[in-house]
Design a protein around this motif. Structure first.
Motif, PDB file in Angstrom:
ATOM      1  N   GLY A 163       0.794  -1.224   0.000  1.00  0.00           N
ATOM      2  CA  GLY A 163       0.000   0.000   0.000  1.00  0.00           C
ATOM      3  C   GLY A 163       0.826   1.273   0.000  1.00  0.00           C
ATOM      4  O   GLY A 163       0.280   2.364   0.134  1.00  0.00           O
ATOM      5  N   SER A 164       2.121   1.150  -0.151  1.00  0.00           N
ATOM      6  CA  SER A 164       3.025   2.305  -0.112  1.00  0.00           C
ATOM      7  C   SER A 164       3.821   2.386  -1.404  1.00  0.00           C
ATOM      8  O   SER A 164       4.043   1.377  -2.077  1.00  0.00           O
ATOM      9  CB  SER A 164       4.012   2.169   1.057  1.00  0.00           C
ATOM     10  OG  SER A 164       3.335   2.036   2.282  1.00  0.00           O
ATOM     11  N   ALA A 165       4.282   3.575  -1.703  1.00  0.00           N
ATOM     12  CA  ALA A 165       5.157   3.758  -2.865  1.00  0.00           C
ATOM     13  C   ALA A 165       6.510   3.103  -2.587  1.00  0.00           C
ATOM     14  O   ALA A 165       6.923   2.959  -1.435  1.00  0.00           O
ATOM     15  CB  ALA A 165       5.339   5.244  -3.152  1.00  0.00           C
ATOM     16  N   ASP A 166       7.199   2.701  -3.660  1.00  0.00           N
ATOM     17  CA  ASP A 166       8.542   2.130  -3.514  1.00  0.00           C
ATOM     18  C   ASP A 166       9.450   3.097  -2.780  1.00  0.00           C
ATOM     19  O   ASP A 166       9.434   4.302  -3.040  1.00  0.00           O
ATOM     20  CB  ASP A 166       9.143   1.815  -4.884  1.00  0.00           C
ATOM     21  CG  ASP A 166       8.539   0.572  -5.517  1.00  0.00           C
ATOM     22  OD1 ASP A 166       7.738  -0.118  -4.854  1.00  0.00           O
ATOM     23  OD2 ASP A 166       8.874   0.289  -6.680  1.00  0.00           O
ATOM     24  N   TRP A 167      10.246   2.550  -1.882  1.00  0.00           N
ATOM     25  CA  TRP A 167      11.277   3.275  -1.140  1.00  0.00           C
ATOM     26  C   TRP A 167      10.694   4.362  -0.234  1.00  0.00           C
ATOM     27  O   TRP A 167      11.377   5.273   0.170  1.00  0.00           O
ATOM     28  CB  TRP A 167      12.330   3.870  -2.072  1.00  0.00           C
ATOM     29  CG  TRP A 167      12.890   2.869  -3.017  1.00  0.00           C
ATOM     30  CD1 TRP A 167      12.804   2.911  -4.382  1.00  0.00           C
ATOM     31  CD2 TRP A 167      13.588   1.671  -2.705  1.00  0.00           C
ATOM     32  NE1 TRP A 167      13.409   1.810  -4.922  1.00  0.00           N
ATOM     33  CE2 TRP A 167      13.913   1.027  -3.918  1.00  0.00           C
ATOM     34  CE3 TRP A 167      13.977   1.064  -1.516  1.00  0.00           C
ATOM     35  CZ2 TRP A 167      14.602  -0.172  -3.971  1.00  0.00           C
ATOM     36  CZ3 TRP A 167      14.659  -0.132  -1.571  1.00  0.00           C
ATOM     37  CH2 TRP A 167      14.966  -0.732  -2.777  1.00  0.00           C
ATOM     38  N   GLU A 168       9.422   4.252   0.121  1.00  0.00           N
ATOM     39  CA  GLU A 168       8.780   5.230   0.996  1.00  0.00           C
ATOM     40  C   GLU A 168       8.861   4.822   2.462  1.00  0.00           C
ATOM     41  O   GLU A 168       8.883   5.667   3.336  1.00  0.00           O
ATOM     42  CB  GLU A 168       7.306   5.365   0.582  1.00  0.00           C
ATOM     43  CG  GLU A 168       6.512   6.352   1.397  1.00  0.00           C
ATOM     44  CD  GLU A 168       5.083   6.426   0.910  1.00  0.00           C
ATOM     45  OE1 GLU A 168       4.221   5.722   1.468  1.00  0.00           O
ATOM     46  OE2 GLU A 168       4.838   7.176  -0.051  1.00  0.00           O
ATOM     47  N   ARG A 169       8.900   3.524   2.733  1.00  0.00           N
ATOM     48  CA  ARG A 169       8.794   3.028   4.107  1.00  0.00           C
ATOM     49  C   ARG A 169      10.158   2.705   4.705  1.00  0.00           C
ATOM     50  O   ARG A 169      10.891   1.855   4.227  1.00  0.00           O
ATOM     51  CB  ARG A 169       7.938   1.756   4.138  1.00  0.00           C
ATOM     52  CG  ARG A 169       6.507   1.923   3.648  1.00  0.00           C
ATOM     53  CD  ARG A 169       5.670   2.866   4.497  1.00  0.00           C
ATOM     54  NE  ARG A 169       5.517   2.479   5.863  1.00  0.00           N
ATOM     55  CZ  ARG A 169       4.480   1.799   6.341  1.00  0.00           C
ATOM     56  NH1 ARG A 169       3.500   1.418   5.546  1.00  0.00           N
ATOM     57  NH2 ARG A 169       4.422   1.501   7.625  1.00  0.00           N
ATOM     58  N   SER A 170      10.471   3.404   5.780  1.00  0.00           N
ATOM     59  CA  SER A 170      11.672   3.079   6.542  1.00  0.00           C
ATOM     60  C   SER A 170      11.317   1.973   7.528  1.00  0.00           C
ATOM     61  O   SER A 170      10.141   1.739   7.829  1.00  0.00           O
ATOM     62  CB  SER A 170      12.197   4.306   7.279  1.00  0.00           C
ATOM     63  OG  SER A 170      11.288   4.688   8.290  1.00  0.00           O
ATOM     64  N   CYS A 171      12.311   1.319   8.049  1.00  0.00           N
ATOM     65  CA  CYS A 171      12.065   0.213   8.972  1.00  0.00           C
ATOM     66  C   CYS A 171      11.268   0.657  10.201  1.00  0.00           C
ATOM     67  O   CYS A 171      10.441  -0.085  10.705  1.00  0.00           O
ATOM     68  CB  CYS A 171      13.388  -0.427   9.385  1.00  0.00           C
ATOM     69  SG  CYS A 171      14.216  -1.264   8.018  1.00  0.00           S
TER      70      CYS A 171
END
Length: 115
Positions: A42-50
Motif C-alpha cells: 500500500g506504499s510507494a517504492d522506497w517510501e517506508r523506513s524500517c
C-alpha cells in the motif's frame, strides 16, 4: 570526543528466481510478516523506513522479520543516510509466483469447509 559510528553493511538480496516455494510460504506464515507485506503493497517504492511500520514487535524482531522477507525475495532494502528503506518486489515476485501475492493481499477469510 565521540567515537565515529560504525557503518553497517548493505543488505544482501535474494532474487525471487532463486527462492523455493516452501521458503516463500514459510516467510508468509507469520502474521507480522504478512502485515509488513500488506503495508509495503500500500506504499510507494522506497517510501517506508524500517521504523515506520506499526507492528506489535520490538526493533530486533522487526529486523528479523524484514530479513526473512528479504531472504524470501519479497522485499528489497537500501540505505539512505541513517535510514533503511524498503520496497515490495511485486513485479519480480509475481513473475516467479504468479497470483501468490494477490492471494496474500486479498485479505479474505479462509472459506469454511463444507459439512
Amino acid at each position: 570526543m565521540t567515537p565515529p559510528r560504525a557503518h553497517r553493511s548493505a543488505p544482501e538480496h535474494t532474487h525471487p528466481d532463486d527462492v523455493p516455494l516452501l521458503t516463500v510460504l514459510a516467510a508468509l506464515a507469520d502474521p507480522v510478516r504478512v502485515q509488513l507485506v500488506r503495508d509495503l503493497a500500500g506504499s510507494a517504492d522506497w517510501e517506508r523506513s524500517c521504523g515506520s511500520f506499526d507492528v506489535p514487535v520490538g526493533k530486533a524482531a522487526l529486523s528479523h522479520h524484514l530479513n526473512t522477507l528479504r531472504a524470501a525475495g519479497l522485499v528489497e532494502q537500501r540505505d539512505i543516510g541513517s535510514k533503511r528503506l524498503n520496497r515490495l518486489r511485486r513485479a519480480e515476485f509475481d513473475a516467479r509466483f504468479p497470483g501468490l501475492l494477490a492471494l496474500v493481499l486479498a485479505d479474505r477469510p479462509a472459506a469454511k469447509a463444507a459439512s
